[in-house]
Design a protein around this motif. Sequence first.
Motif, PDB file in Angstrom:
ATOM      1  N   TYR A   1       5.397  21.065  16.624  1.00 38.24           N
ATOM      2  CA  TYR A   1       5.644  22.442  17.032  1.00 38.24           C
ATOM      3  C   TYR A   1       6.429  23.165  15.942  1.00 38.24           C
ATOM      4  O   TYR A   1       7.014  22.544  15.050  1.00 38.24           O
ATOM      5  CB  TYR A   1       6.419  22.489  18.359  1.00 38.24           C
ATOM      6  CG  TYR A   1       7.815  21.920  18.297  1.00 38.24           C
ATOM      7  CD1 TYR A   1       8.904  22.703  17.917  1.00 38.24           C
ATOM      8  CD2 TYR A   1       8.060  20.574  18.611  1.00 38.24           C
ATOM      9  CE1 TYR A   1      10.193  22.178  17.849  1.00 38.24           C
ATOM     10  CE2 TYR A   1       9.338  20.041  18.549  1.00 38.24           C
ATOM     11  CZ  TYR A   1      10.400  20.852  18.171  1.00 38.24           C
ATOM     12  OH  TYR A   1      11.671  20.336  18.095  1.00 38.24           O
TER      13      TYR A   1
ATOM     14  N   SER B   1      12.730  21.290  21.416  1.00 36.87           N
ATOM     15  CA  SER B   1      12.034  20.063  21.801  1.00 36.87           C
ATOM     16  C   SER B   1      11.846  19.969  23.315  1.00 36.87           C
ATOM     17  O   SER B   1      10.871  19.391  23.795  1.00 36.87           O
ATOM     18  CB  SER B   1      12.804  18.837  21.293  1.00 36.87           C
ATOM     19  OG  SER B   1      14.073  18.737  21.911  1.00 36.87           O
TER      20      SER B   1
ATOM     21  N   VAL C   1       5.721  31.081  24.145  1.00 36.95           N
ATOM     22  CA  VAL C   1       5.064  29.839  23.738  1.00 36.95           C
ATOM     23  C   VAL C   1       3.565  30.098  23.600  1.00 36.95           C
ATOM     24  O   VAL C   1       2.951  30.678  24.496  1.00 36.95           O
ATOM     25  CB  VAL C   1       5.278  28.709  24.769  1.00 36.95           C
ATOM     26  CG1 VAL C   1       4.681  27.398  24.244  1.00 36.95           C
ATOM     27  CG2 VAL C   1       6.745  28.529  25.110  1.00 36.95           C
TER      28      VAL C   1
ATOM     29  N   TYR D   1       8.830  22.020  24.081  1.00 32.68           N
ATOM     30  CA  TYR D   1       7.636  21.272  23.681  1.00 32.68           C
ATOM     31  C   TYR D   1       7.275  20.227  24.742  1.00 32.68           C
ATOM     32  O   TYR D   1       6.115  20.119  25.150  1.00 32.68           O
ATOM     33  CB  TYR D   1       7.884  20.605  22.331  1.00 32.68           C
ATOM     34  CG  TYR D   1       6.723  19.762  21.835  1.00 32.68           C
ATOM     35  CD1 TYR D   1       5.592  20.360  21.291  1.00 32.68           C
ATOM     36  CD2 TYR D   1       6.754  18.366  21.909  1.00 32.68           C
ATOM     37  CE1 TYR D   1       4.525  19.594  20.837  1.00 32.68           C
ATOM     38  CE2 TYR D   1       5.700  17.607  21.466  1.00 32.68           C
ATOM     39  CZ  TYR D   1       4.586  18.221  20.924  1.00 32.68           C
ATOM     40  OH  TYR D   1       3.527  17.465  20.485  1.00 32.68           O
TER      41      TYR D   1
ATOM     42  N   ASN E   1      -0.149  28.208  21.565  1.00 35.62           N
ATOM     43  CA  ASN E   1      -0.668  27.033  20.867  1.00 35.62           C
ATOM     44  C   ASN E   1      -1.587  27.440  19.724  1.00 35.62           C
ATOM     45  O   ASN E   1      -2.163  28.539  19.723  1.00 35.62           O
ATOM     46  CB  ASN E   1      -1.428  26.123  21.824  1.00 35.62           C
ATOM     47  CG  ASN E   1      -2.657  26.808  22.402  1.00 35.62           C
ATOM     48  OD1 ASN E   1      -2.554  27.886  22.987  1.00 35.62           O
ATOM     49  ND2 ASN E   1      -3.817  26.200  22.249  1.00 35.62           N
TER      50      ASN E   1
ATOM     51  N   ILE F   1       3.625  20.743  26.388  1.00 36.15           N
ATOM     52  CA  ILE F   1       2.548  19.983  25.738  1.00 36.15           C
ATOM     53  C   ILE F   1       1.546  19.405  26.743  1.00 36.15           C
ATOM     54  O   ILE F   1       0.340  19.354  26.435  1.00 36.15           O
ATOM     55  CB  ILE F   1       3.111  18.875  24.804  1.00 36.15           C
ATOM     56  CG1 ILE F   1       1.982  18.243  23.968  1.00 36.15           C
ATOM     57  CG2 ILE F   1       3.873  17.824  25.577  1.00 36.15           C
ATOM     58  CD1 ILE F   1       1.262  19.197  23.059  1.00 36.15           C
TER      59      ILE F   1
ATOM     60  N   SER G   1       9.391  26.258  15.681  1.00 35.87           N
ATOM     61  CA  SER G   1      10.353  27.091  16.398  1.00 35.87           C
ATOM     62  C   SER G   1      10.815  28.233  15.510  1.00 35.87           C
ATOM     63  O   SER G   1      11.381  28.007  14.437  1.00 35.87           O
ATOM     64  CB  SER G   1      11.564  26.244  16.829  1.00 35.87           C
ATOM     65  OG  SER G   1      12.661  27.074  17.182  1.00 35.87           O
TER      66      SER G   1
ATOM     67  N   ILE H   1       2.841  25.604  19.416  1.00 33.78           N
ATOM     68  CA  ILE H   1       2.587  24.192  19.706  1.00 33.78           C
ATOM     69  C   ILE H   1       1.224  23.767  19.163  1.00 33.78           C
ATOM     70  O   ILE H   1       0.236  24.484  19.300  1.00 33.78           O
ATOM     71  CB  ILE H   1       2.639  23.953  21.235  1.00 33.78           C
ATOM     72  CG1 ILE H   1       4.091  24.030  21.724  1.00 33.78           C
ATOM     73  CG2 ILE H   1       2.024  22.611  21.607  1.00 33.78           C
ATOM     74  CD1 ILE H   1       4.235  23.882  23.220  1.00 33.78           C
TER      75      ILE H   1
ATOM     76  N   ILE I   1       7.871  29.565  20.269  1.00 31.39           N
ATOM     77  CA  ILE I   1       7.484  28.222  19.853  1.00 31.39           C
ATOM     78  C   ILE I   1       5.969  28.118  19.803  1.00 31.39           C
ATOM     79  O   ILE I   1       5.280  28.457  20.766  1.00 31.39           O
ATOM     80  CB  ILE I   1       8.074  27.167  20.806  1.00 31.39           C
ATOM     81  CG1 ILE I   1       9.607  27.201  20.707  1.00 31.39           C
ATOM     82  CG2 ILE I   1       7.548  25.766  20.468  1.00 31.39           C
ATOM     83  CD1 ILE I   1      10.314  26.340  21.701  1.00 31.39           C
TER      84      ILE I   1
END
Length: 228
Positions: free
Chosen positions: A217, A109, A174, A112, A176, A116, A219, A212, A210
Amino acid sequence: MRIKELCADERPREKMFSKGAGAMSNAELLAILIGSGTKKENVLEVANRLLASADGKLSKLAAMDKSGIMAMDGIGSGRYASIAAAFELGRRCVLEDPGVEKMPVCDPSLVYKMMIPRMKGLDHEEFWVIFLTRAFYVIGKEMLSLGGMSETVIDPRLVVRKALEKKACAIVMVHNHPSGNPRPGKEDIEQTSSMKKAMGTFNIILLDHIIISDDSYFSFADERVYTA
């Protein structure tokens, strides 16, 4: 109605000076960026029409492409530049906040919350790596690949080189999903497994991957998806 015919409390600039930016609507703030209206509409009407084209959502407006915004009556290149610059400054301001980065990355979190502001509303995929110390504090983060609507190419050799340059002991991958569904596909799982093997060769921990979306999200570590 011309903007000068409105009472002082309804004129965007006057309202900002008397009540502050926090008291203004999104359309009023956009009106200040746009500056003036057209022969047919005052600046507030232009701002409301622009906002309506994005379903009233700033995140959708920020994600609209340049041609789409500039095609609208009353929004030329100079006005587009002001709007785009305001959105980019907002992103950078949030990313500059050191609050999250001063904490060890021990929960997805936190990642995120960190990412974000940069990834919300994107219409393409971006692949980022967060570089960590042995105690999982952030050394830095960098976008290493930019893709299309549905995928981005990840080169493990580039990630390894960057991690070694920064003397990172761990990383977090990470990226998206513009579709809005953060669940990984087959390629996501395969790329994560390959990256974990590459990092392990140099005793660098792949702490998490992760994915997004705008409102959620996924994980890999939490879900224990990869086993390499």
